[in-house]
Design an enzyme around this catalytic site. Structure first.
Site, short mmCIF file in Angstrom:
data_model
loop_
_atom_site.label_atom_id
_atom_site.label_comp_id
_atom_site.label_asym_id
_atom_site.label_seq_id
_atom_site.Cartn_x
_atom_site.Cartn_y
_atom_site.Cartn_z
N LYS A 188 0.99 7.74 3.49
CA LYS A 188 0.45 6.38 3.48
C LYS A 188 -0.35 6.08 4.74
O LYS A 188 -0.72 4.93 4.98
CB LYS A 188 1.61 5.38 3.36
N ARG B 35 21.73 17.25 -3.26
CA ARG B 35 21.66 15.91 -2.66
C ARG B 35 22.38 14.89 -3.53
O ARG B 35 22.25 14.89 -4.73
CB ARG B 35 20.20 15.48 -2.45
N ARG C 122 2.02 -9.98 7.42
CA ARG C 122 3.41 -9.77 7.86
C ARG C 122 3.53 -8.94 9.14
O ARG C 122 4.62 -8.70 9.64
CB ARG C 122 4.23 -9.13 6.74
N ARG D 235 16.25 -1.64 -2.08
CA ARG D 235 14.95 -1.98 -2.67
C ARG D 235 15.09 -2.39 -4.13
O ARG D 235 15.85 -1.76 -4.88
CB ARG D 235 14.01 -0.76 -2.60
N PRO E 27 0.81 -1.21 0.00
CA PRO E 27 0.00 0.00 0.00
C PRO E 27 0.86 1.27 0.00
O PRO E 27 1.66 1.48 0.89
CB PRO E 27 -0.79 -0.11 1.31
N GLU E 28 0.67 2.07 -1.03
CA GLU E 28 1.27 3.40 -1.09
C GLU E 28 0.13 4.40 -1.17
O GLU E 28 -1.02 4.03 -0.93
CB GLU E 28 2.20 3.50 -2.32
#
Length: 355
Positions: free
Chosen positions: A58, A204, A163, A313, A2-3
């Site tokens: 989120k 950055r 989870r 990721r 879920p985002e």
DNA sequence: AGTGGCTCCTGGCGGC
DNA sequence: TGCCGCCAGGAGCCAC
């Protein structure tokens, strides 16, 4: 996973059924779902009506009104709990003891005292993390929900979460600002402008992908939509954030909004376990351009899509549409030319290898 | 200060 | 066939 689009889908679905309902009681089947105890959560949530549903990044936010008939609260929920524990899930009482290494839960988790908070309105905040599902009026489930809200008129809201990364908080509205302090602007909010994006990118060294997923910079973007937005913007995920020029920043800004909006329009991606509160799957996974399509041809140019790892990721991209020119992040040097080949059959590695 | 890596947790999968 | 070990990921935490 879920985002923003998935949480927004949950919010919209709950908007059709939850507001106006009374929370009779709250049952915790798994103490690790909240750093607050069951009595504490009960004091903050039970006996109140749902007045609204909001989203921040989120996080799903449920607004609750001041308690109704405070005098009756003490007896009613207890009785409801007793009946529901058997009706809902026989294993409900077999909740594990609180883990000694209880993960710290929130950016700035306010610890609300039940006594102080019980008079006025409160907010409940839910994070679905990896596999969390908010189910309204669910049927029989394979496993006990991690928490249950008993509602009036009689129905139930269940939180399923294989989870067990999902979390629940409750606190008075005054603490909300503190809770969300440090979180970046909403992508669809006024604050998220091209100028803001350029300012944040500037100087950055972190890879673009890591930047997009940093909730302090932009709220709500996760792995799927970061990969898809970068593809749409034709930017390599390992580009150093500070190397992005003005035109590229504009492209990235537009791509983010378009990708997130497409996710919302398709009612989310059901790649692992996402379903909305009615148990319906989203369809965004059917139009993914790169995510988990390693080894398949790019829908734009036909080049075989590749996978690498950024910030730990899995990251999916088209080496042709997302060229590396423009400066790489320092850590990416060793990764150049070493993206993992397609891994057939791997869950998140993508599809079958291209021949 | 900024960044990367570890941790939690479980089901699914590959490999033996 | 059955078991072991690895992998995925959101976000807090810690070390560099």
């Amino acid at each position: 996973m879920p985002e923003l689009p998935e949480v927004e889908t949950v919010r919209r679905r709950l908007l059709t059924c939850l507001p106006g309902l009374l929370v009779r009681d709250v049952l915790l089947n798994d103490a690790t779902v909240s750093e607050q105890s069951e009595p504490e959560l009960r004091a903050l949530l039970a006996g109140r009506r749902v007045t609204g549903l909001r989203r921040r990044g989120k996080y799903l936010i449920v607004d609750l009104g001041a308690p109704q008939r405070p005098g009756r609260q003490a007896e009613e929920p207890a009785a409801a709990a007793a009946s529901a524990a058997t009706a809902v899930s026989p294993a409900a009482s077999a909740a594990p003891a609180a883990s000694p290494a209880l993960p710290a839960a929130s950016p700035a988790a306010p610890s609300a005292s039940p006594a102080a908070a019980s008079a006025g309105p409160t907010v409940a905040v839910i994070h679905l993390r990896m596999t969390g599902q908010v189910l309204f009026r669910p049927g029989p489930a394979e496993r006990p929900p991690r928490f249950v809200w008993l509602l009036e008129p009689r129905t139930e809201l269940h939180f399923q979460d294989v989870r067990r990364f999902g979390r629940l908080w409750a606190f008075p509205p005054a603490r909300e600002a503190e809770f969300f302090a440090g979180m970046g602007p909403e992508p669809f909010g006024e604050d998220f402008t091209v100028e803001y994006l350029r300012r944040e990118l500037e100087g950055r060294r972190a890879p673009l992908k890591s930047f997009l997923m940093d909730q302090r910079r932009i709220a709500g973007v996760g792995n799927i939509y970061a990969d898809e937005a970068l593809f749409r913007a034709r930017l390599h995920p390992l580009r150093a954030s500070g190397s992005i020029g003005p035109r590229e920043a504009r492209r990235l800004h537009a791509a983010l909004l378009e990708t997130l909006q497409a996710g919302i329009d398709h009612e989310g991606s059901s790649i692992e376990s996402f379903v909305d509160p009615a148990g319906v799957r989203g369809s965004f996974q059917e139009i993914l351009s790169v995510y988990q399509r390693t080894g398949e041809p790019c829908r734009v140019c036909g080049t075989t899509l590749r996978r690498t790892v950024v910030g730990g990721r899995g990251t999916h991209f088209c080496p042709h549409c997302q060229p590396r020119r423009g400066g790489m992040s320092p850590g990416s040097r060793r990764l150049q030319g070493s993206e993992t080949p397609p891994r057939p059959g791997k869950t998140a590695g993508g599809g079958p290898p291209a021949v």
